[in-house]
Design an enzyme around this catalytic site. Structure first.
Site, PDB file in Angstrom:
ATOM      1  N   LYS A 112       0.852  -1.187   0.000  1.00  0.00           N
ATOM      2  CA  LYS A 112       0.000   0.000   0.000  1.00  0.00           C
ATOM      3  C   LYS A 112       0.893   1.245   0.000  1.00  0.00           C
ATOM      4  CE  LYS A 112      -4.422   1.278   1.862  1.00  0.00           C
ATOM      5  NZ  LYS A 112      -5.631   0.831   2.520  1.00  0.00           N
ATOM      6  N   GLU A 153     -20.647  -4.548   8.085  1.00  0.00           N
ATOM      7  CA  GLU A 153     -21.619  -3.742   8.839  1.00  0.00           C
ATOM      8  C   GLU A 153     -22.780  -4.589   9.348  1.00  0.00           C
ATOM      9  OE1 GLU A 153     -20.289  -2.866   5.913  1.00  0.00           O
ATOM     10  OE2 GLU A 153     -19.185  -1.024   6.372  1.00  0.00           O
ATOM     11  N   ARG A 174     -26.332  -0.874   4.726  1.00  0.00           N
ATOM     12  CA  ARG A 174     -26.194  -2.304   4.464  1.00  0.00           C
ATOM     13  C   ARG A 174     -26.875  -3.171   5.520  1.00  0.00           C
ATOM     14  NH1 ARG A 174     -20.749  -4.061   1.530  1.00  0.00           N
ATOM     15  NH2 ARG A 174     -21.412  -3.085  -0.401  1.00  0.00           N
TER      16      ARG A 174
HETATM   17  C1  LIG Z   1     -19.439  -1.110   2.886  1.00  0.00           C
HETATM   18  C2  LIG Z   1     -18.232  -0.267   3.103  1.00  0.00           C
HETATM   19  N1  LIG Z   1     -17.749  -0.096   4.353  1.00  0.00           N
HETATM   20  C3  LIG Z   1     -16.665   0.667   4.554  1.00  0.00           C
HETATM   21  C4  LIG Z   1     -16.030   1.272   3.511  1.00  0.00           C
HETATM   22  C5  LIG Z   1     -14.843   2.194   3.769  1.00  0.00           C
HETATM   23  N2  LIG Z   1     -13.638   1.671   3.131  1.00  0.00           N
HETATM   24  C6  LIG Z   1     -13.181   2.131   1.961  1.00  0.00           C
HETATM   25  S1  LIG Z   1     -11.817   1.364   1.441  1.00  0.00           S
HETATM   26  C7  LIG Z   1     -11.777   0.410   2.834  1.00  0.00           C
HETATM   27  C8  LIG Z   1     -10.675  -0.578   3.017  1.00  0.00           C
HETATM   28  C9  LIG Z   1     -10.542  -1.457   1.845  1.00  0.00           C
HETATM   29  O1  LIG Z   1      -9.457  -2.302   2.036  1.00  0.00           O
HETATM   30  P1  LIG Z   1      -8.942  -3.174   0.815  1.00  0.00           P
HETATM   31  O2  LIG Z   1     -10.095  -3.736   0.083  1.00  0.00           O
HETATM   32  O3  LIG Z   1      -7.934  -4.112   1.329  1.00  0.00           O
HETATM   33  O4  LIG Z   1      -8.282  -2.113  -0.152  1.00  0.00           O
HETATM   34  P2  LIG Z   1      -6.922  -1.270   0.043  1.00  0.00           P
HETATM   35  O5  LIG Z   1      -7.358   0.121   0.342  1.00  0.00           O
HETATM   36  O6  LIG Z   1      -6.135  -1.893   1.140  1.00  0.00           O
HETATM   37  O7  LIG Z   1      -6.246  -1.362  -1.263  1.00  0.00           O
HETATM   38  C10 LIG Z   1     -12.841   0.697   3.666  1.00  0.00           C
HETATM   39  C11 LIG Z   1     -13.096   0.076   4.972  1.00  0.00           C
HETATM   40  C12 LIG Z   1     -16.572   1.073   2.226  1.00  0.00           C
HETATM   41  N3  LIG Z   1     -16.039   1.655   1.139  1.00  0.00           N
HETATM   42  N4  LIG Z   1     -17.643   0.298   2.048  1.00  0.00           N
END
Ligand SMILES: Cc1ncc(C[n+]2csc(CCOP(=O)(O)OP(=O)(O)O)c2C)c(N)n1
Length: 637
Positions: free
Chosen positions: A282, A368, A396
């Protein structure tokens, strides 16, 4: 001319010799850092997926082949390579490119995203559609390890693995991070594969374990150990995905473009669901983001040379901070208080709580629905769970709120951050619906504070209350009002008059109370004497206040940072109807029944006429309408 300037579409990427692709990656990264340093955005996630985007567009034929970026926050390189390089500086600005993928924005964005973990389901839907249409095209879903913590991802894997001969390539972009460090059993399972040392340790541990099993142990051990590969897949994620009937490949280095292209070229001919496990860093390629991926997951403007934040810290704390501190104060006195987040400890203000009370803090991953039912379980055992979730993400868990919490009258405190417009993240993230979707649920109490003092008292009230209760507040800084020590318990369902007046009543909720007061001030310059009411509760609505308003005013304006359909204004109308108050004209003012685009919150509130001058304008227009056509008992939207 830079290499990037020659790229108008993926066809131009394909024309480049492979040897030049790392150079292209470097230029893409530079552009991403430059633009995000001005506009803010999901920097670290997008930097980690640059090589992946290049390799995917090198191998597949988008837009005929469908590429879905889960969440879509990591897709900046994809945008730059698919004809949006010149528009890229408008990223996340009002009228500019979205920070996520959007079908309306480009034919290369095959699915609109923003909420996580939808890519496998949507991708498999597309794969089945392609099969029905007898089209020979591939579908690629790119999903992060954080997003793989959500149940819907497994629902997709389960279905996809159960229907043979459907093409779907799932690329697991594993950087061991969600926004913060990824949590749960799955994350430790995935990361096991990355260290040879760990693998050896595990092998040794398992060896001891199996050998100790009576009779069959030695046989299982020998079977597993037969080849290095079989042993590896025995303890690696291959095992998990193969159980879903996916062909598993990986983990491979997601920054080695050559290797990525080779493997994608091979797997694209497999006519079964495939999972390619890719390991990435990342923030890759920008030292400050590699060092602090949590901060740079979604950051504001910063100095690109140093990586330091450009935004000056305002005097007033954010509502998120006020909530976090208040919860700490309350938790110190009540050991029944526990906190639950769905992968957003920083965003919801729970980091300090997590540090102070690690055993009373639960990060459930991006889950969620589970968060709510899990909290219901805690409440059923006498704890006081405070579930902090952004308004848009609690959408959700609607059924869990109803079926697992309110139906059983369990005392779960829902704290909804980002209620109202959130700014640059746009329509997927605006908290436009919560007042509507919460107030229609039986037994729910729904309140919204007008400032930080009231937020403190509301949290205190909610924790002391016995039953399902929600409070919601807006994104951003509180008003900076003085905060008294201690707490005052508010009477449930009681609002207050904050400005006396005679000509029109402005009934406001939460973040709209202060702008309504400003509007009243502006209206007074035009000789209009507006009364302003801080209703505090959307449910139960204060019927005494409604009665008083109904007896004194002919014109009422309701103001909310929520869609007017089914929201606070509707609650006022229903209240008037219940009370038999029919001689008032009511103007419902709030978010439109349309998707609100991105922009800064101030910009959006101005455009939506939800700031002081906008509310004054709406009120004046309403009054002149009702004066020219005095039809009482009407609703204006
Ligand atoms: C339903 C939902 N809950 C929370 C989020 C907030 N959110 C955006 S990106 C993320 C983390 C995603 O992690 P990952 O899929 O591993 O992607 P990375 O950013 O590490 O590349 C979160 C919790 C979201 N977009 N959708």
């Amino acid at each position: 001319m830079s290499l990037l300037e020659s790229i108008q579409s993926p066809a131009d990427v394909k024309r480049l010799p492979r040897s030049r692709l790392p150079e292209l990656a470097a230029e893409v990264r530079k552009l991403i850092v430059e633009v995000v340093s001005h506009n803010g955005g999901h920097l670290a996630s997008s930097l980690g997926a640059v090589e992946l985007a290049i390799a995917i567009h090198y191998v597949f034929d988008a837009p005929q082949d469908k590429v879905i970026w889960d969440v879509g926050h990591q897709a900046y390189a994809h945008k730059i390579l698919t004809g949006r390089r010149e528009a890229f500086p408008t990223l996340r600005r009002h009228g500019g490119l979205s920070g996520f993928t959007r079908r309306g924005e480009s034919p290369y964005d095959s699915f609109t995203t923003g909420h996580s973990s939808t890519s496998i389901s949507a991708g498999f839907g597309m794969a089945c559609a392609k099969a029905l249409k007898k089209e020979d095209a591939k579908v690629v879903a790119v999903i992060g390890d954080g997003s793989l913590t959500a149940g819907i991802a497994y629902e997709g894997l389960n279905q996809a693995g159960g229907i043979p001969k459907r093409d779907l390539i799932v690329i697991l972009n594993d950087n061991e991070m969600s926004i913060s460090r990824n949590v749960g059993a799955l994350s430790s399972f995935l990361s096991r594969t990355f260290s040879a040392k760990k693998l050896q340790e595990l092998r040794r541990e398992l060896g001891f374990f199996f050998k100790k099993l009576p009779r069959i142990g030695e046989d299982i051990y020998q079977l597993a150990k037969r080849t290095e590969e079989s042993f590896k897949s025995f303890v690696t994620p291959g095992m998990l995905f193969e159980a879903f009937n996916f062909e598993y490949f990986g983990p491979i280095n997601g920054h080695n473009i050559d290797h990525l292209i080779d493997i994608l070229n091979n797997i694209k001919y497999i006519r079964e669901p495939v999972l390619l496990h890719v390991s990435t860093t990342k923030g890759k390629g920008y030292a400050p983001a590699e060092k602090n991926p949590v901060y740079f997951h979604g950051c504001g403007a910063f100095d690109a040379d140093t990586g330091t934040c450009r935004e000056r810290k305002p005097a007033a704390p954010t509502y998120t901070e006020v909530f976090g501190r208040t919860l700490l104060e309350l938790a110190a006195k009540d050991s029944r208080i526990v906190a639950v987040t769905a992968a957003m400890p920083e965003g919801t203000g729970l980091s300090a709580f997590a540090q102070a009370y690690p055993e009373r803090f639960f990060d459930v991953g991006i889950a969620e629905q589970h968060a709510v039912t899990f909290a219901a379980g805690l409440a059923a055992e006498g704890f006081r769970p405070v579930v902090a979730i952004y308004s848009t993400f609690l959408q959700r868990a609607f059924d869990q709120v109803m079926h697992d919490v309110t139906l059983q009258d369990l005392h779960v405190v829902f704290v909804l951050d980002r209620g109202g417009v959130v700014g640059a993240d746009g329509p997927t993230h605006h908290g436009a619906l919560d007042l509507s979707y919460l107030r229609c649920i039986q037994h729910m109490v729904v309140m919204a504070p007008k400032d930080e003092q009231e937020l403190r008292d509301m949290l205190f009230t909610a924790v002391a209350y016995e039953g399902p209760v929600a409070l919601r507040y807006a994104r951003g800084n509180a008003l900076g009002v003085p905060v008294r020590p201690g707490f005052q318990r508010l009477e449930i369902g009681k609002g207050e008059v904050v400005r006396k007046g005679t000509d029109v009543a402005l009934l406001a909720i939460g973040s709209m109370v202060h702008p309504a007061l400003k509007a009243a001030e502006l209206l007074s310059h035009d000789g209009i004497d507006a009364e302003v009411l801080n209703m505090r509760f959307v449910k139960p609505i204060d019927e005494d206040l409604l009665r008083s308003v109904g007896s004194r005013f002919k014109n009422v304006v309701t103001i909310e940072e929520n869609v007017t359909d089914g929201g606070f204004g509707s609650a006022v109308l229903e209240g008037f109807a219940r009370l038999g108050i029919t001689n008032v004209a009511v103007r419902l003012h709030g978010l439109p029944n349309e998707f609100v685009e991105q922009g800064t919150p101030a910009e959006l509130l101005r455009l939506l006429k939800l700031d002081g001058p906008g509310i004054a304008e709406i009120t004046k227009a309403f009054l002149s309408e009702t004066h020219s056509q005095p039809s009482l008992g009407t609703v204006h939207q």
